[in-house]
Structures are given as structure tokens and as C-alpha cells.
Design an enzyme around this catalytic site. Sequence first.
Site, PDB file in Angstrom:
ATOM      1  CE  LYS A 121       2.232   3.487  -1.811  1.00 36.96           C
ATOM      2  NZ  LYS A 121       1.241   3.030  -2.784  1.00 36.96           N
ATOM      3  CB  THR A 122       6.324   8.350  -4.916  1.00 37.45           C
ATOM      4  OG1 THR A 122       6.531   6.959  -4.627  1.00 37.45           O
ATOM      5  CG2 THR A 122       7.672   9.004  -5.173  1.00 37.45           C
ATOM      6  CD  GLU A 165       6.228   5.812  -1.576  1.00 27.92           C
ATOM      7  OE1 GLU A 165       5.916   4.935  -2.408  1.00 27.92           O
ATOM      8  OE2 GLU A 165       7.023   6.725  -1.840  1.00 27.92           O
TER       9      GLU A 165
END
Length: 462
Positions: A121-122, A165
Amino acid sequence: MAPGLPTAMERPHFIGIGGAGMSGIAKILAQRGGKVAGSDAKESATAEALRALGVTVHIGHAAEHLADDASCVVVSSAIRKDNPELARAAELGIPVVHRSDALAALMDGLRPIAVAGTHGKTTTTSMLAVSLSELGLKPSYAIGGDLDAPGSNALHGEGDIFVAEADESDRSFHKYAPEVAIVLNVELDHHANYASMDEIYESFETFAGRIVPGGSLVISSDHEGARELTRRLAGSVRTVTYGEAEDADVRVLSVVPQGLKSEVTVLLDGQELTFAVSVPGRHYAHNAVAALAAGVALGVPAAELASALASYTGVKRRLQLKGEAAGVQVIDSYAHHPTEMTADLEAMRAAAGEARILVVFQPHLFSRTQELGKEMGQSLALADASVVLDIYPAREDPIPGVTSELIIEAARAAGADVTPVHDKAEVPEVVAGMAKAGDLVLTMGAGDVTDLGPRILDRLAK
């Protein structure tokens, strides 16, 4: 034009303001003109970055840190109910807001891209933030890690796109209503909140159901959990698949390693498109393709976005080179789930050639170690040698019988060379005794193992 400040957020107080998710929201609120305050357990570079924006940051948690005129108190799921500032908020009748609700309020009126998945995600959020900024679209963004400096995890932009995110760990991603959602992968994790894969699928189905009418879901065609989610959604949302599968809408034709970079070629709308990814590993290349597909779904021209993606140079703790001493490179990895550990180690193996790979691994959470300790140990067998630390508890209390020994036993059973170290202060000396010129050392885990990189480099330099 980005909207202004929500009324309830004019004077927010954040408990745990130094956390990755919390600090990003606090930063955006401060940039929008809010009178932001908060507290954190210890001093940090993030706290200083917030102060530079005019945010009041108290160190330690105490009732007197909460101003009587605070418009709300913002908390994450990690804040315990006996926190003195939370108790003071109840006494004063100040509303308590979960960070996901605060983030949802910041996205209101904009065109949100919400990036979800068990892993990646990051990185994917960062790739989108950097590339859309490079194209002059001035997005707002909130990321779970810093791009290139403390406090660079969030920005209030002047454009109408907001990249965020979306955290599944506590189901808080159900609060968002994205125009484009990304699901990178779906696996069982966060065992304190999810008891089964069915619960995970149900949670991701709810997230996908929050996509606004006319919006799109960008989802992996390769990952089995993502494919199962696509089957379960059964056409209820417009879906754009990406990956190496022949039926992918955005098909990855090749990923060619080039040292610590990759060259990626995709087939999109019948046209081949080749672009550079400035971080190593097939999984990071796939993250970049997910970012490409999401941007295109939002209306950004594919060729322009592909070119802009090359400007992304990484995010802190995602295979971040910390330095070199005595011919040894030290690289920091946030990997803490077996899938992530395996992916990062395979990426480094492809980039390292004949170099030895040494890992300093710190398990993260007792619940995760209890459920996945065996698989963590098997992942470590991909390294030439490993040092394993005690479990980093984060928000959890110990679980009887759950220690790093579960990982060490599994690693040794898989043929790995593993050295247990219980005192972090001893790690630089241990690594110095193991490492030789040409080796790569990975500090790996989601806890404070990242602090060891500079200390290892200092010891190697002596």
C-alpha cells in the site's frame, strides 16, 4: 480547487500524533489552516516536522495536554481506552474522532484514489503521489511512510485528486468513498481483528462497495486472493485487472532487472508501453503497474503517467539504501509478513548477483508471530545468514509461549543459518563479525529495527 477545513477539525488534538497515519492527517489539517495540537510517547523527527508547520506537539500523555477548546480528539485503533487525554476528553464532552473519519472528511469533495491490500500500500500510494505531482496535478496525499524526509508522508495539494493509503487492519477503510480503489492483494493478516479469510473477503467486499457510482476497482489478476475477491464481486463494480495473467486488462509483458531498478513493459489498450521503476523487484514493478492503471482510470494519459512514474525513487524503509561501510551495503526493509519478506529477499537476490545477503529480522506483533512464525522462518532461509531479535510488541500484550524461538526453529528446520540476539545493542557487533566486503545487510521488520542501520554502518566503519 481543494476544499477548506471541516468545521469539526478547526482545533483538533491528536493522541499519538507522531504515528505514520496520524501525523499525515495532522499535517494536512495544519496546511489547511487548522490549529492542530497533539501528543506522542517520544520525541521524533516527525514531531519536529510537525512543529515546523505550527503544530503543538507534547511529549508524553497527560490530561493537561488537551486544551479545553479543542474541537475534537483524533485517535487511532492503537490508543488504549485508559489514555489520560481520552479520559479528559470525556470529562469535557469533546467529540472523539477515529483517524479514518478524519481522513474521510479531508477527502470529501475531492476525487479520491484509495490504495488497499495486505502488502504494497505505502509504495503504491507513494508512486501515485510522486508521479501525479510530477505531472503538475498537485494532488493531496496521505501515505503510511515518508518519501524523502520526516513529515513528507502527507501534503495538502491544490488539485482535485486525493491519494490515500486505505488500511484494512481495523476495517477503517470502510469509511472512504473512492472514485478509484486499488486492491493489490488479499491475504490473512491482522489476526487480532480477523479470524478467517472469509472475514477478510467480507471486509474487502465492503470496501469495494464504497466505490462511488461510475468509479473503478483496480485489482491484481495474479494474486489468488485478489482473483477470489473479483469472483465474489461478480461484476458489481467496474473492474480493471492488472498483472501477468493473459486475461489482465493491463498486462505485464516483462520485468527486466537492472541492478537496483527494473524496466517494465505492459500491454494497455492494445499498445505496448515501457517505463522504468527505480526500485528493485517484481513486486515493486507490479505496484507501479497498479498505480499506472489507477491513474488511467482517473483519466490521466497512460504515456505521460508511465514517464512520470520513473521519477519515483522510493520511500523510506522500502528497500532503502542506508549507506555503505567497509564494502558492505546496509538496506532497510519494512517487510514483516512472510509474503513481503520473501518478495524483498527475492528482489535483493536478483539485484545482488553473487553477493551474500545477511538479514537482521525483528518480528512484529505477538499475534502475527503466533500465526505466521513458521512461514517467517522459511522466508529467512532465502538469506545466507540471519540475526533474529525479540518480538516488537507495538500495541499488543505478550502471548504466553509466543517468542522469536518459533521463527528460529522454523528457519533452522529449513536449513537457515540463524543467530538469536536478545539485546539490540549487541547487533552491530554481531553483524560486524559476520559481514565481509561485498555483502548486503538488510534490517527487516516494521518495528524499531530500522534504528540499527546507522549503528551497523558506524561499527563497520571502525
